[in-house]
Design an enzyme around this catalytic site. Structure first.
Site, mmCIF file in Angstrom:
data_model
loop_
_atom_site.group_PDB
_atom_site.id
_atom_site.type_symbol
_atom_site.label_atom_id
_atom_site.label_comp_id
_atom_site.label_asym_id
_atom_site.label_seq_id
_atom_site.Cartn_x
_atom_site.Cartn_y
_atom_site.Cartn_z
ATOM 1 N N ALA A 55 0.634 -0.675 0.196
ATOM 2 C CA ALA A 55 0.207 0.053 0.007
ATOM 3 C C ALA A 55 0.998 0.657 -0.422
ATOM 4 O O ALA A 55 1.831 1.117 0.085
ATOM 5 C CB ALA A 55 -1.174 0.191 1.009
ATOM 6 N N GLY A 76 0.623 -4.708 1.729
ATOM 7 C CA GLY A 76 -0.420 -4.682 0.260
ATOM 8 C C GLY A 76 -0.688 -5.629 -0.976
ATOM 9 O O GLY A 76 -1.448 -5.942 -1.218
ATOM 10 N N GLU A 111 -0.275 -9.424 -0.134
ATOM 11 C CA GLU A 111 -1.935 -9.756 -0.122
ATOM 12 C C GLU A 111 -2.702 -9.507 -1.138
ATOM 13 O O GLU A 111 -3.403 -10.603 -1.676
ATOM 14 C CB GLU A 111 -2.102 -9.012 1.103
ATOM 15 N N GLU A 166 5.676 -4.820 6.988
ATOM 16 C CA GLU A 166 4.609 -3.900 7.355
ATOM 17 C C GLU A 166 5.421 -3.588 8.854
ATOM 18 O O GLU A 166 5.377 -2.990 9.840
ATOM 19 C CB GLU A 166 3.698 -4.333 7.632
#
Ligand code: DAK
Length: 261
Positions: free
Chosen positions: A69, A112, A115, A135
């Site tokens: 992200a 992300g 993911e 993260e």
């Protein structure tokens, strides 16, 4: 839904029954800001509704599938900002895509990005692929399914290392631990992934959809409930023209022509 939409962060095209969605923010290693995720979901839903598309392929570029992200967009967010962000809804909509979705991963698939790849149904990895949930290095944990899908894919011990110590998996490790379907040479990864997706795209559409639903149910239900679901879906396929066609084609030694009916 219009196919004429102009995208700024992705490229889309169709090839051999495959709807291809390519992340296209190379300067930011395809970091998934909310605009990019919005476009990705729009394009996935567009191909999901397109009768010419049997399978969807999601990819990035050679250096990065996606490095996560967009940290710059998230850095000053409050919990309420995060809650109100359409970003969360995009991830939920991703789970509702009914056609098979293949991720073609080269380079970084982090946070992300990892993911997103894991939310796809299958992953084709270039030899250069690196999977990780780093993260922890920026003071948080995965928030889009990383802890759950990674643990289911590679098991608790390795998932803990990946989430708690930011350890990356190489393509070969990812294959060894069942995270990806196959590893292909770097220079051919997209071509190989399109071939892989095109083979799936050529199969009976309703059976594809129900097969995906049944396998996904294995992660959500008891064995007994999963077996009962599988049986109902199996019976349902006997109401399709494609079941008659597929079995007749087998018996008469000819290729089947699927109608998706
Ligand atoms: N966000 C924003 N920009 C990024 C980025 C990211 N995740 N990753 C890379 N970039 C940008 C860099 O800032 C740099 O931009 P400029 O400085 O040139 O403007 C450019 O991409 C090139 O990156 P580097 O210069 O860092 O390149 P290197 O080759 O040196 O390093 C790297 C590559 C991938 C190792 C490094 O860029 C890196 O560590 N990136 C961050 C990886 C990371 O921590 N990813 C996880 C982010 S958190 C949720 C949904 C999703 C999420 C959470 C919740 N909900 C639905 C609730 C997801 C969270 C995350 O992904």
């Amino acid at each position: 839904m219009s196919n004429d939409k102009v995208f700024e962060n992705i490229l889309v095209r169709k090839d051999d029954g495959v709807g291809i969605v390519q992340l296209n923010r190379p300067k930011a290693l395809n970091a998934l800001n909310k605009e990019t995720m919005g476009e990705v979901i729009f394009a996935l839903e567009m191909f999901d509704a397109d009768d010419e598309v049997g399978c969807i392929l999601l990819t990035g570029n050679e250096r990065a599938f996606a490095a996560g992200a967009d940290i710059k967009q998230m850095a000053t967010a409050t919990p309420v900002d995060m809650l109100n962000n359409p970003f969360i809804d995009y991830w939920d909509r991703l789970r509702r895509i009914v056609k098979p979705v293949v991720a073609a991963v080269s380079g970084y698939a982090l946070g992300g990005g990892c993911e997103l790849a894991m939310a796809c149904d299958m992953i084709i990895a270039s030899e250069t692929a690196k999977f990780g949930q780093p993260e922890i290095n920026i003071g948080v944990i995965p928030g889009a399914g990383g802890t759950q899908r990674m643990a289911r894919a590679v098991g608790k011990a390795l998932a803990m290392e990946i989430v708690l110590n930011g350890r990356f998996l190489s393509a070969d490790e990812a294959l060894l631990h069942g995270l990806v379907n196959r590893v292909v040479p770097a220079e051919l990864y997209l071509e190989e992934a399109i071939k892989f997706a095109a083979e799936i795209a050529a199969r009976a559409p309703v059976a594809l959809r129900l097969g995906k639903e049944a396998v996904n149910a294995a992660y959500e239900t008891s064995l007994q409930a999963g077996l009962a679901l599988e049986r109902r879906l199996f019976y349902m396929l006997f109401a399709t023209d494609d079941q008659r066609e597929g079995m007749d084609a087998f018996i008469n030694k000819r290729p089947a022509e699927w109608k998706g009916q």
